[in-house]
Design a protein around this motif. Structure first.
Motif, PDB file in Angstrom:
ATOM      1  N   LYS A  94     -43.200 -17.010 -28.363  1.00  0.00           N
ATOM      2  CA  LYS A  94     -44.385 -16.903 -28.076  1.00  0.00           C
ATOM      3  C   LYS A  94     -45.114 -18.464 -28.483  1.00  0.00           C
ATOM      4  O   LYS A  94     -45.960 -18.856 -27.705  1.00  0.00           O
ATOM      5  N   ILE A  95     -44.418 -19.283 -29.011  1.00  0.00           N
ATOM      6  CA  ILE A  95     -44.629 -20.419 -29.200  1.00  0.00           C
ATOM      7  C   ILE A  95     -43.841 -21.582 -28.661  1.00  0.00           C
ATOM      8  O   ILE A  95     -44.005 -22.688 -28.994  1.00  0.00           O
ATOM      9  N   SER A  96     -43.104 -21.037 -27.612  1.00  0.00           N
ATOM     10  CA  SER A  96     -42.343 -22.107 -26.649  1.00  0.00           C
ATOM     11  C   SER A  96     -42.657 -21.862 -25.412  1.00  0.00           C
ATOM     12  O   SER A  96     -43.185 -20.962 -25.059  1.00  0.00           O
ATOM     13  N   TRP A  99     -43.207 -19.117 -22.444  1.00  0.00           N
ATOM     14  CA  TRP A  99     -44.102 -18.266 -22.703  1.00  0.00           C
ATOM     15  C   TRP A  99     -45.584 -18.993 -22.721  1.00  0.00           C
ATOM     16  O   TRP A  99     -46.700 -18.277 -22.596  1.00  0.00           O
ATOM     17  N   ARG A 100     -45.695 -20.021 -22.948  1.00  0.00           N
ATOM     18  CA  ARG A 100     -46.848 -20.809 -22.978  1.00  0.00           C
ATOM     19  C   ARG A 100     -46.974 -21.927 -21.956  1.00  0.00           C
ATOM     20  O   ARG A 100     -45.537 -22.605 -21.341  1.00  0.00           O
ATOM     21  N   GLU A 101     -48.140 -22.379 -21.388  1.00  0.00           N
ATOM     22  CA  GLU A 101     -48.152 -23.305 -20.324  1.00  0.00           C
ATOM     23  C   GLU A 101     -47.768 -24.683 -21.104  1.00  0.00           C
ATOM     24  O   GLU A 101     -46.870 -25.602 -20.304  1.00  0.00           O
ATOM     25  N   GLU A 102     -47.816 -25.114 -22.325  1.00  0.00           N
ATOM     26  CA  GLU A 102     -47.743 -26.154 -22.883  1.00  0.00           C
ATOM     27  C   GLU A 102     -47.219 -25.880 -24.331  1.00  0.00           C
ATOM     28  O   GLU A 102     -47.840 -25.092 -25.041  1.00  0.00           O
ATOM     29  N   MET A 103     -46.234 -26.649 -24.850  1.00  0.00           N
ATOM     30  CA  MET A 103     -45.675 -26.516 -26.163  1.00  0.00           C
ATOM     31  C   MET A 103     -46.452 -27.524 -27.002  1.00  0.00           C
ATOM     32  O   MET A 103     -46.825 -28.716 -26.727  1.00  0.00           O
ATOM     33  N   SER A 104     -47.091 -27.039 -28.305  1.00  0.00           N
ATOM     34  CA  SER A 104     -47.880 -28.044 -29.363  1.00  0.00           C
ATOM     35  C   SER A 104     -46.744 -29.053 -29.876  1.00  0.00           C
ATOM     36  O   SER A 104     -45.603 -28.723 -29.727  1.00  0.00           O
ATOM     37  N   SER A 105     -47.373 -30.069 -30.314  1.00  0.00           N
ATOM     38  CA  SER A 105     -46.656 -30.973 -31.126  1.00  0.00           C
ATOM     39  C   SER A 105     -46.019 -30.361 -32.070  1.00  0.00           C
ATOM     40  O   SER A 105     -44.933 -30.552 -32.498  1.00  0.00           O
ATOM     41  N   ALA A 107     -45.221 -27.309 -32.705  1.00  0.00           N
ATOM     42  CA  ALA A 107     -43.973 -26.312 -32.211  1.00  0.00           C
ATOM     43  C   ALA A 107     -42.598 -27.601 -31.833  1.00  0.00           C
ATOM     44  O   ALA A 107     -41.553 -26.947 -31.750  1.00  0.00           O
ATOM     45  N   GLN A 108     -43.095 -28.351 -31.098  1.00  0.00           N
ATOM     46  CA  GLN A 108     -41.867 -29.208 -30.426  1.00  0.00           C
ATOM     47  C   GLN A 108     -41.125 -29.630 -31.661  1.00  0.00           C
ATOM     48  O   GLN A 108     -39.839 -29.936 -31.449  1.00  0.00           O
ATOM     49  N   GLU A 109     -41.821 -30.004 -32.767  1.00  0.00           N
ATOM     50  CA  GLU A 109     -41.026 -30.626 -34.045  1.00  0.00           C
ATOM     51  C   GLU A 109     -40.347 -29.364 -34.588  1.00  0.00           C
ATOM     52  O   GLU A 109     -39.144 -29.655 -35.115  1.00  0.00           O
ATOM     53  N   LEU A 110     -40.754 -28.190 -34.531  1.00  0.00           N
ATOM     54  CA  LEU A 110     -39.863 -27.134 -35.051  1.00  0.00           C
ATOM     55  C   LEU A 110     -38.799 -26.815 -34.247  1.00  0.00           C
ATOM     56  O   LEU A 110     -37.565 -26.803 -34.812  1.00  0.00           O
ATOM     57  N   PHE A 111     -38.783 -26.757 -32.853  1.00  0.00           N
ATOM     58  CA  PHE A 111     -37.647 -26.706 -32.106  1.00  0.00           C
ATOM     59  C   PHE A 111     -36.846 -28.033 -32.299  1.00  0.00           C
ATOM     60  O   PHE A 111     -35.561 -27.531 -32.065  1.00  0.00           O
ATOM     61  N   ASP A 112     -37.073 -28.771 -32.337  1.00  0.00           N
ATOM     62  CA  ASP A 112     -36.345 -29.985 -32.774  1.00  0.00           C
ATOM     63  C   ASP A 112     -35.517 -30.068 -33.925  1.00  0.00           C
ATOM     64  O   ASP A 112     -34.325 -30.328 -33.962  1.00  0.00           O
ATOM     65  N   ALA A 113     -36.086 -29.409 -34.798  1.00  0.00           N
ATOM     66  CA  ALA A 113     -35.285 -28.966 -36.038  1.00  0.00           C
ATOM     67  C   ALA A 113     -34.538 -28.124 -35.821  1.00  0.00           C
ATOM     68  O   ALA A 113     -33.398 -28.161 -36.617  1.00  0.00           O
ATOM     69  N   ILE A 114     -34.722 -26.893 -35.229  1.00  0.00           N
ATOM     70  CA  ILE A 114     -33.796 -26.114 -34.922  1.00  0.00           C
ATOM     71  C   ILE A 114     -32.622 -26.277 -34.006  1.00  0.00           C
ATOM     72  O   ILE A 114     -31.412 -26.205 -34.472  1.00  0.00           O
ATOM     73  N   ARG A 115     -32.722 -27.536 -32.944  1.00  0.00           N
ATOM     74  CA  ARG A 115     -31.644 -27.986 -32.231  1.00  0.00           C
ATOM     75  C   ARG A 115     -31.020 -28.827 -33.124  1.00  0.00           C
ATOM     76  O   ARG A 115     -29.529 -29.041 -33.079  1.00  0.00           O
ATOM     77  N   GLU A 116     -31.408 -29.674 -34.041  1.00  0.00           N
ATOM     78  CA  GLU A 116     -30.716 -30.301 -35.100  1.00  0.00           C
ATOM     79  C   GLU A 116     -29.895 -29.910 -35.928  1.00  0.00           C
ATOM     80  O   GLU A 116     -28.726 -30.101 -36.524  1.00  0.00           O
ATOM     81  N   ASN A 117     -30.437 -28.470 -36.409  1.00  0.00           N
ATOM     82  CA  ASN A 117     -29.396 -27.909 -37.559  1.00  0.00           C
ATOM     83  C   ASN A 117     -28.714 -26.702 -37.210  1.00  0.00           C
ATOM     84  O   ASN A 117     -27.984 -26.306 -37.946  1.00  0.00           O
ATOM     85  N   THR A 118     -28.738 -26.202 -35.823  1.00  0.00           N
ATOM     86  CA  THR A 118     -28.054 -25.226 -35.394  1.00  0.00           C
ATOM     87  C   THR A 118     -27.621 -25.481 -33.961  1.00  0.00           C
ATOM     88  O   THR A 118     -28.023 -26.336 -33.182  1.00  0.00           O
ATOM     89  N   ILE A 119     -26.846 -24.548 -33.593  1.00  0.00           N
ATOM     90  CA  ILE A 119     -26.386 -24.498 -32.119  1.00  0.00           C
ATOM     91  C   ILE A 119     -27.394 -23.492 -31.556  1.00  0.00           C
ATOM     92  O   ILE A 119     -27.316 -22.200 -31.774  1.00  0.00           O
TER      93      ILE A 119
END
Length: 266
Positions: A94-96, A99-105, A107-119
């Motif tokens: 829902k926040i990516s 599903w949205r036309e644009e990702m908030s800053s 949310a972008q930081e959150l997904f950056d953290a997910i990619r940094e700490n997980t596969i």
């Protein structure tokens, strides 16, 4: 502090060639804390020493920024101890995009953290090797119509293949992370050895191992509500989750950290 139970499942497979492989599956945390900075959850996991950790989505609540921060902190701690694989649930989606036309800053930081700490498994796969054992881990991200309430779009094997390709079952032990158990029939048709789902929160009121009162689609007595299901040599495990979201009630429905022990055998 909310109570957390460890639920363990043993699976025997000819594709596990050497020693036991242990995994932990986390799903539907929704920002809940088990001890300060998740210390209780982490101690349970460290004591059991899984070879790797799988995350099946809805670890946050889409509109709660505090849950995003808690998730980032948990992932940083998990990375220090285990290989971690992360697939999305409907709240992450829902926040990516898309599903949205644009990702908030934020949310972008959150997904950056997910990619940094997980596969991060967003309709893709990764291979985990443990001794002579090869496990192919695939994360399925479905379009929002497949979560629609009360009647989701019907998922087909063909559409799964369009998103993630064919199951890699000839040599590898294939694990599918697929958040919504409503589509269990299609997951079995796709052919994974083990599918891990969540989303239903144990049916809110849980009657026994496999039966609960209502699904998140508002369907009473959903077929694949919670627990383990088998079809031939394939298995589906549906976590009742670790937290809750819209309905903040759980009756005879403990929060579970899922452990799966894979053994050589048939």
């Amino acid at each position: 502090m909310k109570q957390l139970c460890l639920k363990s499942y043993d699976i025997y497979s000819g594709k596990i060639r050497e020693k036991e492989v242990r995994l932990h599956f986390l799903s539907d945390l929704h920002g809940l804390s088990f001890g300060t900075d998740q210390n209780f959850l982490l101690k349970v996991m460290e004591k059991r020493k899984p070879d790797f950790v799988l995350i099946g989505g809805d670890m946050l609540t889409g509109d709660c920024r505090q849950s995003w921060m808690k998730l980032e902190n948990l992932l940083e701690k998990l990375k220090q101890e285990f290989p971690v694989y992360y697939a999305m649930g409907n709240h992450e989606q829902k926040i990516s995009c898309p599903w949205r036309e644009e990702m908030s800053s934020e949310a972008q930081e959150l997904f950056d953290a997910i990619r940094e700490n997980t596969i991060f498994l967003n309709n893709n796969s990764s291979v985990f090797r443990c001794g002579e054992n090869r496990l192919s881990i695939t994360g399925l991200s479905l379009e929002k119509e497949y979560y629609r309430k009360p009647f989701p779009e019907k998922l087909t094997r063909k559409h799964i293949c369009d998103l993630i390709g064919e199951a890699k079952v000839s040599e590898d032990y294939q694990i599918l992370l697929a958040h919504n158990p409503y589509h269990a029939k299609a997951y079995f048709q796709w052919g994974a050895d083990l599918t891990l789902s969540g989303h239903y929160h144990g049916g809110v009121v849980r009657f026994d191992e496999n039966h609960g009162l209502i699904s998140t689609h508002f369907h009473p007595f959903p077929k694949y509500c919670c627990g383990r299901f088998r079809e031939g040599n394939q298995q589906l495990i549906v976590s009742p989750g670790m937290g809750e979201h819209s309905v903040k009630v759980r009756v005879h429905n403990p929060r579970e950290l899922i452990e799966v022990n894979l053994f050589p055998g048939q």
